[in-house]
Design an enzyme around this catalytic site. Structure first.
Site, PDB file in Angstrom:
ATOM      1  N   GLU A  58       6.336  -0.898  -2.758  1.00 45.50           N
ATOM      2  CA  GLU A  58       5.959  -0.370  -4.065  1.00 45.50           C
ATOM      3  C   GLU A  58       4.932  -1.233  -4.802  1.00 45.50           C
ATOM      4  O   GLU A  58       4.032  -0.714  -5.471  1.00 45.50           O
ATOM      5  CB  GLU A  58       7.209  -0.191  -4.938  1.00 45.50           C
ATOM      6  N   PHE A  83      12.164   1.301  -8.892  1.00 41.26           N
ATOM      7  CA  PHE A  83      11.131   0.581  -8.144  1.00 41.26           C
ATOM      8  C   PHE A  83       9.806   0.543  -8.905  1.00 41.26           C
ATOM      9  O   PHE A  83       9.096  -0.462  -8.881  1.00 41.26           O
ATOM     10  CB  PHE A  83      10.931   1.238  -6.776  1.00 41.26           C
TER      11      PHE A  83
END
Length: 312
Positions: A58, A83
């Site tokens: 991410e 995330f």
């Protein structure tokens, strides 16, 4: 609202991206191995050359998005809220916020309605984190209609935008001829004189139901849908507070740093008013059915009704 059409706003996100992709060739979508869950997979099917799966990375994905934005594209960086706002916070702050790049963050699975995935995935801190980044616009749509409008509005805005979408299917409440979404503007869904309820996300529909129950008890509640947490519609908040004398905020987020805090920031400075903040009360969530968790945390219509009645 059992007979009302229900759609998860993450579904709306995916569908809106497809429509946006048809209109604007500069729109590109990034995902982090979660296209099926975030619903960006529908965009991938339609525009495979404009969908980039960055894998379970991410932080790197945010950097790729920043690079695309610097190259003139309009990237929609997509993953779970935990995330997007948590794991990649530094990259969002320094790589997107600081240079004020035109990156749109589509954060799905926000709040306790993530359900059985449990506390590690139930991000109830994301709005607070994103609000602290200078120049970041933060939006939490309430239903399918609003979510689609938010995606389009985000694409038209020059600058970083954080959009929070949910996993749970929620009632469609904005399917009206006069509905219009505008970044930074709240919407009065119900007029009232005794108390103002300001909500966003799935809590808007629940707040409307709570207002009906309050009306049966002779309490006239004004209900405001405040999708944009930043920039907040200060004028509407102040006017409503002066009109009703009491304010209740309702959010599927920690009561620290989210919608409630944003409302209190404004009122404490410009129109001191008693405020009750309903949300996640400085605790972690836990695994369980989404609907049961919403009830447990007092964010269903019955819980809101009881809290507002006691407050008034």
């Amino acid at each position: 609202m059992a007979d009302v059409k229900k759609i998860a706003t993450r579904e709306s996100y995916g569908n809106a991206l497809v429509e946006l992709g048809k209109e604007n060739p500069n729109v590109v979508v990034l995902d982090a191995d979660l296209a099926a869950a975030t619903k960006t997979g529908v965009f991938k099917k339609e525009f495979p050359e404009r969908h980039i799966d960055c894998g379970i990375a991410e932080c790197n994905m945010v950097g790729v998005g920043a690079g695309l934005a610097a190259s003139g594209m309009i990237p929609f960086v997509s993953t779970f809220a935990m995330f997007a706002a948590g794991r990649a916070y530094e990259q969002v702050r320094n790589g997107v916020g600081y240079p004020h790049l035109n990156v749109k963050i589509g954060a799905t699975h926000g709040g306790i309605s993530v359900g059985e995935d449990g506390a590690t995935h139930q991000c109830c801190e994301d709005v607070a984190l994103m609000r602290t980044i200078p120049g970041m616009t933060v939006i939490v749509p309430s239903d399918d209609v609003e979510a689609k409008a938010v995606v389009k509005a985000a694409a038209e805005l020059d600058g970083p935008v954080y959009m929070r979408f949910g996993r749970l299917a929620v009632p469609v409440i904005n399917d009206t001829a006069d509905y219009k979404f505008e970044i930074g503007k709240g919407t009065v869904l119900r007029e009232g004189t005794d108390v103002t309820i300001i909500a966003n996300g799935l809590c808007v529909g629940e707040s409307l139901e709570a207002a009906e129950k309050l009306a049966a008890d002779g309490i006239n509640a004004k209900v405001i849908n405040m999708a944009t947490v930043k920039p907040l519609d200060d004028e509407l908040v102040i006017a409503a507070a002066k009109e009703t004398g009491k304010v209740v905020t309702v959010e599927e987020h920690s009561v620290i740093g989210g919608l409630g805090s944003a409302v209190c920031d404004v009122l404490s400075e410009k129109a001191p008013t008693p405020v009750l903040k309903l949300g996640v009360q400085d605790v972690f969530g836990h695994s369980g059915p989404a609907v049961a968790l919403i009830k447990e945390f007092g964010l269903d219509s019955e819980g809101i009704y009881k809290s507002v009645k006691a407050f008034v």
